[in-house]
Design a protein around this motif. Structure first.
Motif, PDB file in Angstrom:
ATOM      1  N   ALA A 181       2.797   1.622  -3.305  1.00 58.95           N
ATOM      2  CA  ALA A 181       1.238   1.860  -4.070  1.00 58.95           C
ATOM      3  C   ALA A 181       1.335   3.665  -4.262  1.00 58.95           C
ATOM      4  O   ALA A 181       1.813   4.885  -5.532  1.00 58.95           O
ATOM      5  N   PRO A 222      -4.253  -1.704  -5.449  1.00 59.84           N
ATOM      6  CA  PRO A 222      -5.526  -1.103  -5.084  1.00 59.84           C
ATOM      7  C   PRO A 222      -5.715  -0.887  -4.034  1.00 59.84           C
ATOM      8  O   PRO A 222      -5.206  -2.093  -2.897  1.00 59.84           O
ATOM      9  N   PHE A 223      -5.669   0.733  -3.324  1.00 63.84           N
ATOM     10  CA  PHE A 223      -6.156   0.712  -2.089  1.00 63.84           C
ATOM     11  C   PHE A 223      -7.130   0.250  -1.727  1.00 63.84           C
ATOM     12  O   PHE A 223      -8.580  -0.414  -2.607  1.00 63.84           O
ATOM     13  N   PRO A 224      -7.734   0.062   0.128  1.00 63.65           N
ATOM     14  CA  PRO A 224      -9.245  -0.286   0.068  1.00 63.65           C
ATOM     15  C   PRO A 224      -9.876   0.754  -0.294  1.00 63.65           C
ATOM     16  O   PRO A 224     -10.460   1.188   0.933  1.00 63.65           O
ATOM     17  N   LYS A 225     -10.214   1.937  -1.724  1.00 61.09           N
ATOM     18  CA  LYS A 225     -10.900   3.099  -1.373  1.00 61.09           C
ATOM     19  C   LYS A 225     -11.656   2.276  -2.489  1.00 61.09           C
ATOM     20  O   LYS A 225     -11.503   1.323  -3.741  1.00 61.09           O
ATOM     21  N   ARG A 261     -12.766  -4.781   6.686  1.00 64.15           N
ATOM     22  CA  ARG A 261     -13.632  -5.001   4.912  1.00 64.15           C
ATOM     23  C   ARG A 261     -12.694  -6.231   5.239  1.00 64.15           C
ATOM     24  O   ARG A 261     -13.291  -7.161   4.440  1.00 64.15           O
ATOM     25  N   ARG A 262     -11.912  -6.575   5.313  1.00 65.31           N
ATOM     26  CA  ARG A 262     -10.906  -7.886   4.814  1.00 65.31           C
ATOM     27  C   ARG A 262     -11.848  -8.895   5.490  1.00 65.31           C
ATOM     28  O   ARG A 262     -11.202 -10.302   5.298  1.00 65.31           O
ATOM     29  N   GLU A 299      -6.055   2.570   6.844  1.00 60.65           N
ATOM     30  CA  GLU A 299      -6.094   1.424   7.403  1.00 60.65           C
ATOM     31  C   GLU A 299      -5.871   1.029   8.753  1.00 60.65           C
ATOM     32  O   GLU A 299      -6.212  -0.256   8.980  1.00 60.65           O
ATOM     33  N   MET A 316       0.542  -1.549  -0.130  1.00 61.56           N
ATOM     34  CA  MET A 316       0.210   0.083  -0.453  1.00 61.56           C
ATOM     35  C   MET A 316       1.602   1.603  -0.574  1.00 61.56           C
ATOM     36  O   MET A 316       0.720   2.588  -0.382  1.00 61.56           O
TER      37      MET A 316
END
Lengths: 314, 285
Positions: free
Chosen positions: A199, B130-133, A312-313, A218, A196
């Motif tokens: 990125a 990808p970002f969790p967005k 969310r995971r 996060e 992350m």
């Protein structure tokens, strides 16, 4: 099976191989021991809750929650509520005091704990100084709470001159849980995958943008869970509150416009009731414990809710 | 060095400039110079602690072409890719010697801001990240952090998704999470994220290695299209992929040496190095 000649092809999958059976038996014994270990904790907790709730049964009323304490044990007994000129006795000032205490502690902890963890995890290089700081934080987590109480007394109550106030109490509790919050926040930050961060840097973000827009969002569920669970430990702490000098009995909630005014807190109030000579005060103390435990369980429920909502995971 | 001083002088006279002389010291086989170079690597060494990951890399990367970096695992091709946009800066123990020019400016000069550099040189990673967005926020991320979100963000996001050949598939779900997409879609989302701020160069680190064959072929088609507008540098350990999509190929072999750099056709049909030929034909690696 120890010698190559001992088995023919037909025995190879025999259902009653004694060595396998013996190992299975050991496995079952081990399983039994593990289950007993797991049950001891749960049984103890249930026994404790049963004891407290049965003592408090009938004593936790709306009047108990909304009225100041009394020196006279009869004032707490719901059967006397009808003929009390001064009104019933209760836990109200201590309940509000504890909630204020936790709110202030939460604010201080959020700023100091998360700030320190972000510095250590994201900015500080892996050098001797950082390692020293981290080792010290880990050790501080194990320091007894009474020692933090003494520190709070010397530093906040006396040196800074905050007096036996809500602020002094909250700062002392902050010191107490800060090491745990820092370690848990660091773990939450470390759990954010490096991919992350890469990125984000790859998209031309600066370090601050990466921390603000990618790392913190996060890590927030983990951070919040850690903070709330630490706070629910802090709300029950008695020793530091005694050292800082919380009032044993206050007849109104703390005055927020007077930052050095005194305050009451639930653990202290429960302690006062529990050491009173009249046997009936044990019921009042138990009722206080039920209120404290309810607040604590509500806080834990919020922590679990936040964790589930943002994780969310799954 | 003092003993062969005269030789050095002679070679620099014959080739005309100091950089040419440096190049002949450690030049790979093939034709490592190109005319329309955007990126020029000169004697680039990269170390991780005491380990040297790259040895004197000399090669040029041409504008608006696909340049493939191939070689076996651990040969330094990813390290070289990451030294172009200074992603190696993020690794504490990484150290770089030598020069890497982007439009003639050494990116390792003190006055180069790696963040500004990465805004010109986008990157796509091996594992889709990808970002969790939402899909929209993923693509808009680069625009936002680069302060390019003043104009019509929605239009820029849609254009990037379209260029990444993803718009048709996600048009109705721009607000849903980028993590809900399949692996191949996630990687195209990451490509859209990289091209949305309109960089000049796109670095791709084995972008299809985690994908199935169908998704891989979509990425390959996309890479060829991207080269019409962008300079693409792609690391791959799939030689067929390099042969299919690249214009130039650099072959790195174990130990961090660039062995040969040339037109892709030349590398795959008639390489100068026997080791490259062995590698290409599958005798090792």
């Amino acid at each position: 099976m120890s010698t190559p000649e001992s088995g023919t092809e037909e025995d190879a999958f025999a259902v009653n191989d004694p060595s396998i059976r013996r190992m299975r038996r050991y496995g079952r014994i081990f399983l039994g021991l593990c289950m007993v270990a797991a049950l001891v904790g749960i049984v103890a907790l249930i026994a404790l809750l049963y004891d407290v709730v049965s003592e408090a049964w009938g004593w936790v009323t709306w009047e108990f929650i909304t009225h100041p304490p009394s020196m006279i044990v009869d004032h707490y007994n719901p059967s006397n509520y009808g003929d009390l000129p001064t009104g019933p006795g209760g836990i109200y000032p201590a309940l509000v005091g504890s909630i204020y205490l936790i709110v202030f502690t939460a604010i201080f902890t959020l700023v100091l704990g998360v700030g320190a963890a972000i510095y250590l995890e994201e900015y500080a290089g892996d050098n001797r100084l950082t390692q020293l700081i981290e080792a010290n934080i880990a050790n501080l987590a194990g320091v007894p709470s009474i020692v933090y109480g003494l520190l709070g007394l010397a530093l906040f109550v006396r040196a800074i001159g905050a007096g036996s106030s809500l602020i002094a109490g909250a700062l002392t509790l902050t010191l107490l849980i800060l090491p745990i919050v820092i370690v848990q926040t660091q773990e939450a930050l470390r759990a954010v995958p490096d991919s992350m961060r890469q990125a984000s840097y790859g998209a031309g973000a600066t370090k601050w943008q990466t921390i603000r827009s990618v790392v913190l969002p996060e890590a927030i569920p983990g951070i919040m869970t850690g903070i709330i669970l630490s706070l629910s430990r802090a709300i029950g702490e008695t020793a530091p509150i005694i050292m800082v000098g919380a009032a044993t009995s206050m007849f109104g909630p703390p005055n927020l416009t007077d930052p050095t005014g005194s305050f009451a807190a639930m653990p202290m109030q429960i302690f006062e009731w529990a050491k009173a000579p009249e046997a009936e005060f044990q019921h009042v103390a138990a009722a206080g414990i039920v209120v404290l435990l309810t607040v604590l369980l509500l806080m834990n429920a919020v922590a679990i809710y936040i964790r589930n909502k943002y994780d969310r995971r799954g | 060095m003092t003993a062969n001083g005269p030789q050095t002088v002679a070679s620099s006279e014959s080739s005309g400039s100091a950089t040419d002389a440096a190049m002949t010291d450690d030049a790979p086989l093939g034709s490592p110079r190109v005319d329309d170079a955007v990126i020029e690597s000169r004697d680039l060494d990269v170390y991780y602690g005491d380990d040297q990951a790259l040895h004197g890399i000399n090669m040029d990367i041409p504008e608006r072409k696909v340049t493939a970096l191939i070689g076996p695992s651990g040969c330094g091709k990813s390290t070289f890719l990451r030294s172009i946009n200074r992603m190696n800066d993020l690794i504490d123990i990484a150290r770089v010697d030598g020069d890497l020019y982007f439009h003639g400016k050494d990116v390792y000069d003190d006055d180069v801001d790696p963040v500004a550099l990465r805004r010109k040189i986008g990157m796509v990673f091996q594992k889709p990240n990808p970002f969790p967005k939402s899909i929209f926020d993923n693509v808009a991320y680069g625009l936002r952090v680069q302060g390019k979100d003043d104009g019509d963000v929605e239009k820029k996001v849609r254009t990037a998704l379209e260029r990444a050949a993803l718009l048709d598939e996600v048009e109705d779900q721009l607000d849903s999470s980028g993590l809900d997409l399949s692996g191949g879609q996630q990687q195209r989302l990451c490509i859209a994220r990289a091209i949305a701020p309109d960089p000049e160069v796109i670095l791709m680190d084995e972008p299809a290695s985690a994908l199935d064959p169908v998704a891989t072929s979509k990425i390959e088609d996309l890479v060829e299209e991207l080269a019409e507008e962008y300079t693409v540098v792609i690391v791959t350990h799939n030689m067929q992929q390099a042969a299919r999509i690249s214009d130039k190929t650099a072959v790195f072999l174990t130990g961090g040496h660039l062995v040969e750099f040339d037109d892709t056709g030349k590398i795959f049909e008639n390489p100068e190095s026997d080791r490259v030929e062995d590698y290409i034909t599958g005798k090792f690696g």
